[in-house]
Write an enzyme that holds these catalytic residues in place. Structure first.
Site, PDB file in Angstrom:
ATOM      1  N   GLU A  29       0.829  -1.207   0.000  1.00  0.00           N
ATOM      2  CA  GLU A  29       0.000   0.000   0.000  1.00  0.00           C
ATOM      3  C   GLU A  29       0.860   1.253   0.000  1.00  0.00           C
ATOM      4  O   GLU A  29       0.490   2.283  -0.590  1.00  0.00           O
ATOM      5  CB  GLU A  29      -0.943  -0.009   1.208  1.00  0.00           C
ATOM      6  CG  GLU A  29      -2.104  -0.987   1.095  1.00  0.00           C
ATOM      7  CD  GLU A  29      -1.700  -2.437   1.308  1.00  0.00           C
ATOM      8  OE1 GLU A  29      -0.552  -2.690   1.733  1.00  0.00           O
ATOM      9  OE2 GLU A  29      -2.540  -3.327   1.048  1.00  0.00           O
TER      10      GLU A  29
ATOM     11  N   HIS B 274     -10.721  -7.043   8.294  1.00  0.00           N
ATOM     12  CA  HIS B 274     -11.424  -6.819   7.031  1.00  0.00           C
ATOM     13  C   HIS B 274     -12.777  -6.149   7.242  1.00  0.00           C
ATOM     14  O   HIS B 274     -13.673  -6.279   6.412  1.00  0.00           O
ATOM     15  CB  HIS B 274     -11.627  -8.137   6.278  1.00  0.00           C
ATOM     16  CG  HIS B 274     -10.356  -8.796   5.855  1.00  0.00           C
ATOM     17  ND1 HIS B 274      -9.606  -9.563   6.700  1.00  0.00           N
ATOM     18  CD2 HIS B 274      -9.683  -8.784   4.682  1.00  0.00           C
ATOM     19  CE1 HIS B 274      -8.535 -10.010   6.064  1.00  0.00           C
ATOM     20  NE2 HIS B 274      -8.554  -9.546   4.831  1.00  0.00           N
TER      21      HIS B 274
END
Lengths: 323, 49
Positions: A59, A126
Protein backbone atom coordinates in the site's frame (compact mmCIF):
# COMPACT_ATOMS: atom_id res chain seq x y z
CA UNK A 1 -32.62 0.23 -14.81
CA UNK A 2 -31.61 0.06 -11.18
CA UNK A 3 -27.93 0.43 -10.40
CA UNK A 4 -26.23 -1.05 -7.36
CA UNK A 5 -23.84 0.92 -5.17
CA UNK A 6 -20.96 -1.10 -6.62
CA UNK A 7 -22.08 -0.54 -10.20
CA UNK A 8 -22.46 3.16 -9.48
CA UNK A 9 -18.80 3.37 -8.47
CA UNK A 10 -17.86 1.40 -11.61
CA UNK A 11 -19.85 3.78 -13.76
CA UNK A 12 -18.26 6.82 -12.18
CA UNK A 13 -14.75 5.45 -12.69
CA UNK A 14 -15.52 4.37 -16.24
CA UNK A 15 -16.99 7.72 -17.26
CA UNK A 16 -14.09 9.66 -15.78
CA UNK A 17 -11.56 7.45 -17.55
CA UNK A 18 -13.37 8.00 -20.83
CA UNK A 19 -13.56 11.73 -20.19
CA UNK A 20 -9.97 12.33 -19.11
CA UNK A 21 -7.01 10.30 -20.43
CA UNK A 22 -4.95 11.39 -17.42
CA UNK A 23 -7.12 9.29 -15.10
CA UNK A 24 -5.73 5.84 -14.37
CA UNK A 25 -6.22 3.10 -11.79
CA UNK A 26 -3.72 1.20 -9.70
CA UNK A 27 -4.03 -1.39 -6.98
CA UNK A 28 -3.76 -5.02 -6.04
CA UNK A 29 -5.51 -7.41 -8.45
CA UNK A 30 -7.58 -4.62 -10.01
CA UNK A 31 -6.59 -5.46 -13.58
CA UNK A 32 -6.59 -9.04 -14.77
CA UNK A 33 -8.68 -10.21 -11.81
CA UNK A 34 -10.97 -7.17 -11.84
CA UNK A 35 -10.56 -6.31 -8.18
CA UNK A 36 -11.36 -8.24 -5.02
CA UNK A 37 -14.96 -7.07 -5.24
CA UNK A 38 -15.03 -6.83 -9.06
CA UNK A 39 -15.42 -3.07 -9.06
CA UNK A 40 -12.91 -2.78 -11.91
CA UNK A 41 -13.90 -5.93 -13.77
CA UNK A 42 -13.47 -5.35 -17.51
CA UNK A 43 -11.50 -2.13 -17.14
CA UNK A 44 -8.18 -3.54 -18.29
CA UNK A 45 -9.80 -4.87 -21.47
CA UNK A 46 -11.26 -1.44 -22.22
CA UNK A 47 -8.49 0.90 -21.09
CA UNK A 48 -5.37 -1.28 -21.26
CA UNK A 49 -2.69 -2.17 -18.76
CA UNK A 50 -1.06 1.27 -18.85
CA UNK A 51 -4.21 2.76 -17.31
CA UNK A 52 -5.27 -0.20 -15.14
CA UNK A 53 -2.15 -1.15 -13.25
CA UNK A 54 -1.82 -4.30 -11.15
CA UNK A 55 0.61 -3.55 -8.35
CA UNK A 56 2.61 -5.54 -5.82
CA UNK A 57 1.06 -6.00 -2.37
CA UNK A 58 2.42 -2.76 -0.94
CA UNK A 59 0.00 0.00 0.00
CA UNK A 60 2.89 2.37 0.65
CA UNK A 61 4.17 1.82 -2.88
CA UNK A 62 0.67 2.21 -4.34
CA UNK A 63 0.05 5.54 -2.62
CA UNK A 64 3.60 6.73 -3.22
CA UNK A 65 3.38 5.94 -6.92
CA UNK A 66 0.01 7.68 -7.09
CA UNK A 67 1.44 10.82 -5.49
CA UNK A 68 4.39 10.82 -7.88
CA UNK A 69 2.12 10.36 -10.88
CA UNK A 70 -0.07 13.22 -9.70
CA UNK A 71 3.00 15.46 -9.52
CA UNK A 72 3.49 14.67 -13.21
CA UNK A 73 -0.02 15.75 -14.14
CA UNK A 74 -1.90 12.46 -13.95
CA UNK A 75 -5.00 11.72 -11.89
CA UNK A 76 -4.55 8.32 -10.25
CA UNK A 77 -7.25 6.39 -8.46
CA UNK A 78 -5.63 3.96 -6.04
CA UNK A 79 -7.54 1.03 -4.61
CA UNK A 80 -6.86 -0.37 -1.18
CA UNK A 81 -8.14 -3.93 -1.36
CA UNK A 82 -9.58 -3.50 2.12
CA UNK A 83 -9.61 -0.18 3.99
CA UNK A 84 -8.01 -1.93 6.95
CA UNK A 85 -4.71 -2.16 5.07
CA UNK A 86 -4.59 1.54 4.30
CA UNK A 87 -2.50 1.69 7.46
CA UNK A 88 0.42 0.33 5.42
CA UNK A 89 0.26 3.49 3.29
CA UNK A 90 -0.31 5.82 6.22
CA UNK A 91 2.93 7.81 6.00
CA UNK A 92 2.47 8.51 2.30
CA UNK A 93 -1.08 9.69 2.88
CA UNK A 94 -0.76 11.86 5.98
CA UNK A 95 2.80 13.16 5.55
CA UNK A 96 3.10 13.50 1.78
CA UNK A 97 -0.29 13.66 0.10
CA UNK A 98 -1.94 15.72 2.83
CA UNK A 99 0.89 18.24 3.22
CA UNK A 100 2.29 18.55 -0.27
CA UNK A 101 0.22 21.59 -1.21
CA UNK A 102 0.88 23.27 2.14
CA UNK A 103 4.65 22.70 2.08
CA UNK A 104 5.55 23.54 -1.51
CA UNK A 105 2.36 24.25 -3.40
CA UNK A 106 2.21 20.97 -5.25
CA UNK A 107 -1.28 19.68 -5.93
CA UNK A 108 -1.94 15.99 -5.26
CA UNK A 109 -5.08 15.11 -7.22
CA UNK A 110 -5.32 11.50 -6.14
CA UNK A 111 -8.24 9.38 -5.02
CA UNK A 112 -7.77 6.50 -2.62
CA UNK A 113 -10.67 4.08 -2.70
CA UNK A 114 -11.08 2.17 0.53
CA UNK A 115 -13.68 -0.61 0.88
CA UNK A 116 -14.60 -0.41 4.54
CA UNK A 117 -17.14 -1.51 7.11
CA UNK A 118 -18.50 -4.59 8.80
CA UNK A 119 -21.56 -6.77 8.72
CA UNK A 120 -19.97 -9.26 6.36
CA UNK A 121 -18.33 -11.44 9.03
CA UNK A 122 -14.90 -10.43 7.84
CA UNK A 123 -13.29 -10.27 11.25
CA UNK A 124 -11.02 -7.63 12.77
CA UNK A 125 -8.76 -7.08 9.72
CA UNK A 126 -11.42 -6.82 7.03
CA UNK A 127 -14.25 -4.90 8.67
CA UNK A 128 -12.92 -1.69 10.16
CA UNK A 129 -14.10 1.86 9.62
CA UNK A 130 -10.82 3.78 9.67
CA UNK A 131 -12.12 7.12 8.39
CA UNK A 132 -11.24 8.98 11.57
CA UNK A 133 -7.54 8.18 11.14
CA UNK A 134 -7.70 10.71 8.31
CA UNK A 135 -10.43 13.14 9.35
CA UNK A 136 -7.99 14.73 11.77
CA UNK A 137 -5.45 15.33 9.00
CA UNK A 138 -5.81 18.75 7.35
CA UNK A 139 -5.14 18.63 3.63
CA UNK A 140 -7.14 15.47 3.03
CA UNK A 141 -10.76 15.16 2.03
CA UNK A 142 -12.80 12.23 3.30
CA UNK A 143 -16.04 11.11 1.72
CA UNK A 144 -18.37 8.26 2.75
CA UNK A 145 -21.28 7.82 0.32
CA UNK A 146 -24.40 5.98 1.46
CA UNK A 147 -26.39 5.75 -1.76
CA UNK A 148 -25.68 4.63 -5.29
CA UNK A 149 -26.45 8.13 -6.55
CA UNK A 150 -23.94 9.70 -4.20
CA UNK A 151 -21.35 6.97 -4.76
CA UNK A 152 -21.26 7.73 -8.46
CA UNK A 153 -21.47 11.48 -8.09
CA UNK A 154 -18.84 11.64 -5.39
CA UNK A 155 -16.31 9.37 -7.08
CA UNK A 156 -16.52 11.63 -10.13
CA UNK A 157 -16.08 14.74 -8.00
CA UNK A 158 -13.21 13.11 -6.14
CA UNK A 159 -11.38 12.34 -9.38
CA UNK A 160 -11.81 15.94 -10.56
CA UNK A 161 -10.73 17.40 -7.22
CA UNK A 162 -7.25 18.89 -7.04
CA UNK A 163 -6.63 17.64 -3.50
CA UNK A 164 -6.24 14.10 -2.17
CA UNK A 165 -9.58 12.44 -1.50
CA UNK A 166 -10.15 9.31 0.55
CA UNK A 167 -13.22 7.54 -0.74
CA UNK A 168 -14.64 5.12 1.83
CA UNK A 169 -17.08 2.77 0.12
CA UNK A 170 -19.01 0.46 2.41
CA UNK A 171 -18.64 -3.20 1.43
CA UNK A 172 -21.99 -4.08 2.95
CA UNK A 173 -23.71 -1.71 0.55
CA UNK A 174 -22.00 -2.93 -2.62
CA UNK A 175 -24.79 -5.23 -3.77
CA UNK A 176 -27.37 -4.54 -1.08
CA UNK A 177 -28.81 -1.27 -2.34
CA UNK A 178 -29.77 -0.11 -5.79
CA UNK A 179 -31.63 2.77 -7.36
CA UNK A 180 -32.37 4.33 -10.72
CA UNK A 181 -29.64 6.78 -11.66
CA UNK A 182 -29.99 9.70 -14.05
CA UNK A 183 -29.05 8.92 -17.61
CA UNK A 184 -27.41 12.30 -17.97
CA UNK A 185 -24.05 13.05 -16.40
CA UNK A 186 -23.95 14.46 -12.87
CA UNK A 187 -21.60 14.98 -9.97
CA UNK A 188 -22.18 15.37 -6.22
CA UNK A 189 -20.25 18.16 -4.51
CA UNK A 190 -17.71 17.22 -1.86
CA UNK A 191 -18.35 18.90 1.48
CA UNK A 192 -22.13 19.01 1.30
CA UNK A 193 -24.38 17.01 3.63
CA UNK A 194 -27.93 16.13 2.66
CA UNK A 195 -31.18 15.95 4.60
CA UNK A 196 -32.27 12.55 3.38
CA UNK A 197 -35.48 12.49 5.41
CA UNK A 198 -37.34 15.51 6.74
CA UNK A 199 -38.61 15.55 10.34
CA UNK A 200 -39.47 17.88 13.21
CA UNK A 201 -38.91 16.04 16.50
CA UNK A 202 -35.36 14.73 16.41
CA UNK A 203 -32.34 14.69 14.09
CA UNK A 204 -30.22 11.63 13.41
CA UNK A 205 -26.86 12.69 12.01
CA UNK A 206 -25.02 9.84 10.34
CA UNK A 207 -23.17 8.64 7.23
CA UNK A 208 -22.30 5.54 5.20
CA UNK A 209 -24.17 2.31 5.85
CA UNK A 210 -25.71 3.75 9.00
CA UNK A 211 -27.88 6.04 6.88
CA UNK A 212 -29.98 2.98 6.07
CA UNK A 213 -30.15 1.99 9.73
CA UNK A 214 -31.27 5.52 10.58
CA UNK A 215 -33.97 5.45 7.91
CA UNK A 216 -35.23 2.09 9.13
CA UNK A 217 -35.40 3.38 12.70
CA UNK A 218 -37.08 6.61 11.59
CA UNK A 219 -39.72 4.66 9.71
CA UNK A 220 -40.57 2.53 12.73
CA UNK A 221 -40.63 5.50 15.10
CA UNK A 222 -42.99 7.28 12.76
CA UNK A 223 -45.53 4.58 13.61
CA UNK A 224 -45.27 5.79 17.22
CA UNK A 225 -45.81 9.38 16.17
CA UNK A 226 -42.19 10.58 16.13
CA UNK A 227 -41.07 12.75 13.23
CA UNK A 228 -37.40 11.96 12.67
CA UNK A 229 -35.05 13.90 10.42
CA UNK A 230 -32.06 12.05 8.97
CA UNK A 231 -28.98 13.93 7.83
CA UNK A 232 -26.47 12.07 5.65
CA UNK A 233 -23.10 13.78 6.07
CA UNK A 234 -21.72 12.27 2.82
CA UNK A 235 -18.42 14.09 3.41
CA UNK A 236 -16.64 14.00 6.77
CA UNK A 237 -13.80 16.34 5.82
CA UNK A 238 -14.52 19.14 5.12
CA UNK A 239 -17.53 18.80 7.38
CA UNK A 240 -20.78 20.53 6.47
CA UNK A 241 -21.45 21.99 9.91
CA UNK A 242 -24.04 24.37 8.49
CA UNK A 243 -26.45 21.60 7.45
CA UNK A 244 -25.91 19.78 10.75
CA UNK A 245 -26.61 22.87 12.83
CA UNK A 246 -29.62 23.83 10.72
CA UNK A 247 -31.16 20.45 11.44
CA UNK A 248 -30.48 20.80 15.16
CA UNK A 249 -32.03 24.27 15.18
CA UNK A 250 -35.09 22.76 13.56
CA UNK A 251 -35.62 19.70 15.79
CA UNK A 252 -33.76 20.65 19.01
CA UNK A 253 -32.79 17.03 19.67
CA UNK A 254 -29.94 15.14 18.09
CA UNK A 255 -28.75 11.56 17.95
CA UNK A 256 -25.34 10.91 16.41
CA UNK A 257 -24.88 7.54 14.75
CA UNK A 258 -21.85 5.83 13.27
CA UNK A 259 -20.55 2.31 12.69
CA UNK A 260 -17.06 3.30 13.76
CA UNK A 261 -16.02 2.75 17.36
CA UNK A 262 -17.03 5.32 19.95
CA UNK A 263 -13.92 6.99 21.34
CA UNK A 264 -12.50 9.45 18.82
CA UNK A 265 -15.36 8.78 16.44
CA UNK A 266 -17.11 11.36 14.28
CA UNK A 267 -19.83 11.78 16.89
CA UNK A 268 -17.39 13.45 19.27
CA UNK A 269 -16.50 16.15 16.76
CA UNK A 270 -20.14 16.62 15.84
CA UNK A 271 -21.19 16.94 19.49
CA UNK A 272 -18.53 19.56 20.09
CA UNK A 273 -19.56 21.53 17.00
CA UNK A 274 -23.23 21.41 17.94
CA UNK A 275 -22.48 22.49 21.49
CA UNK A 276 -20.32 25.38 20.30
CA UNK A 277 -22.78 26.63 17.69
CA UNK A 278 -26.37 25.77 18.62
CA UNK A 279 -26.31 24.78 22.28
CA UNK A 280 -29.20 27.10 23.13
CA UNK A 281 -31.44 25.25 20.68
CA UNK A 282 -30.99 21.87 22.36
CA UNK A 283 -33.89 20.48 24.39
CA UNK A 284 -32.08 17.35 25.46
CA UNK A 285 -28.65 15.75 25.77
CA UNK A 286 -26.73 14.84 22.64
CA UNK A 287 -26.98 11.07 22.29
CA UNK A 288 -24.53 8.75 20.55
CA UNK A 289 -25.14 5.32 19.04
CA UNK A 290 -21.87 3.78 17.90
CA UNK A 291 -19.91 0.56 17.93
CA UNK A 292 -18.20 -0.08 21.28
CA UNK A 293 -14.47 0.36 21.75
CA UNK A 294 -13.31 -3.06 20.68
CA UNK A 295 -11.93 -4.59 17.48
CA UNK A 296 -14.60 -5.88 15.11
CA UNK A 297 -15.34 -9.44 16.29
CA UNK A 298 -15.25 -12.35 13.91
CA UNK A 299 -18.01 -14.48 15.47
CA UNK A 300 -21.35 -13.56 13.93
CA UNK A 301 -23.12 -13.34 17.27
CA UNK A 302 -20.48 -10.94 18.58
CA UNK A 303 -20.43 -8.85 15.40
CA UNK A 304 -24.20 -8.51 15.65
CA UNK A 305 -23.76 -7.26 19.20
CA UNK A 306 -20.99 -4.91 18.04
CA UNK A 307 -22.72 -3.18 15.15
CA UNK A 308 -25.30 -0.44 15.63
CA UNK A 309 -28.70 -1.48 14.27
CA UNK A 310 -32.22 -0.11 14.05
CA UNK A 311 -33.26 -1.57 17.39
CA UNK A 312 -30.41 0.15 19.21
CA UNK A 313 -31.17 3.43 17.47
CA UNK A 314 -34.90 3.17 18.20
CA UNK A 315 -34.26 2.59 21.89
CA UNK A 316 -32.05 5.66 22.23
CA UNK A 317 -34.10 7.83 19.90
CA UNK A 318 -37.35 6.97 21.67
CA UNK A 319 -35.78 7.93 24.99
CA UNK A 320 -34.51 11.21 23.60
CA UNK A 321 -37.77 11.98 21.81
CA UNK A 322 -39.66 11.67 25.11
CA UNK A 323 -37.02 13.52 27.12
CA UNK B 1 13.40 -30.54 -0.17
CA UNK B 2 13.59 -34.01 -1.70
CA UNK B 3 16.26 -32.90 -4.13
CA UNK B 4 18.40 -31.37 -1.42
CA UNK B 5 17.95 -34.42 0.80
CA UNK B 6 16.37 -32.40 3.58
CA UNK B 7 13.46 -34.82 3.83
CA UNK B 8 12.31 -38.07 2.31
CA UNK B 9 8.88 -38.72 0.84
CA UNK B 10 7.68 -40.63 3.90
CA UNK B 11 8.55 -37.72 6.16
CA UNK B 12 6.69 -35.28 3.90
CA UNK B 13 3.67 -37.59 3.73
CA UNK B 14 3.61 -37.90 7.51
CA UNK B 15 3.87 -34.15 7.89
CA UNK B 16 1.04 -33.61 5.42
CA UNK B 17 -1.19 -36.13 7.18
CA UNK B 18 -0.51 -34.70 10.62
CA UNK B 19 -1.30 -31.17 9.43
CA UNK B 20 -4.59 -32.31 7.90
CA UNK B 21 -5.47 -34.15 11.09
CA UNK B 22 -4.70 -31.08 13.19
CA UNK B 23 -6.87 -28.89 10.95
CA UNK B 24 -9.73 -31.40 10.98
CA UNK B 25 -9.59 -31.63 14.76
CA UNK B 26 -9.59 -27.84 15.07
CA UNK B 27 -12.58 -27.49 12.76
CA UNK B 28 -14.47 -30.20 14.64
CA UNK B 29 -13.68 -28.50 17.96
CA UNK B 30 -14.85 -25.13 16.62
CA UNK B 31 -18.06 -26.52 15.20
CA UNK B 32 -18.90 -28.33 18.43
CA UNK B 33 -18.12 -25.33 20.63
CA UNK B 34 -20.96 -23.04 21.75
CA UNK B 35 -21.28 -19.64 20.12
CA UNK B 36 -19.65 -16.82 22.09
CA UNK B 37 -21.71 -15.02 24.71
CA UNK B 38 -22.47 -11.46 23.53
CA UNK B 39 -21.78 -10.37 27.10
CA UNK B 40 -18.13 -11.06 26.33
CA UNK B 41 -18.03 -8.49 23.55
CA UNK B 42 -15.42 -6.37 25.32
CA UNK B 43 -13.30 -9.27 26.59
CA UNK B 44 -9.61 -9.46 25.73
CA UNK B 45 -9.22 -5.96 24.36
CA UNK B 46 -6.91 -5.33 27.29
CA UNK B 47 -5.19 -7.57 29.78
CA UNK B 48 -7.47 -6.61 32.64
CA UNK B 49 -10.64 -7.81 30.97
Amino acid sequence: MSTTYLEAIREGLWEEMERDPNVFLLGEDIGVYGGAFKVTDGFIEKFGERRVVDTPISEEAIVGAAIGASYMGLRPVAEMQFADFISCGFDMIVNFAAKSRYRWGAAVPIVIRAPSGGGIHGGPFHSQNPEMWFVKTPGLKVVCPATAYDAKGLIKSAIRDNDPVLFFEHKGLYRKIKEDLPSEEYTVPIGKAKVIREGDDLSIITYGAMVWVALEAAGKLEEEGASIEVVDLRTLLPLDRETVCASVRKTSKVLLLHEDTRTGGMAGELAASITESVFEYLDGPIVRVTAPDTPVPYAAVLEDAFLPNAEKVIEKARWLWRY
Amino acid sequence: MLGEGWADQNALDDMHASILQEVDEAVAWAEQSPLPDPAGLLDDVYESR
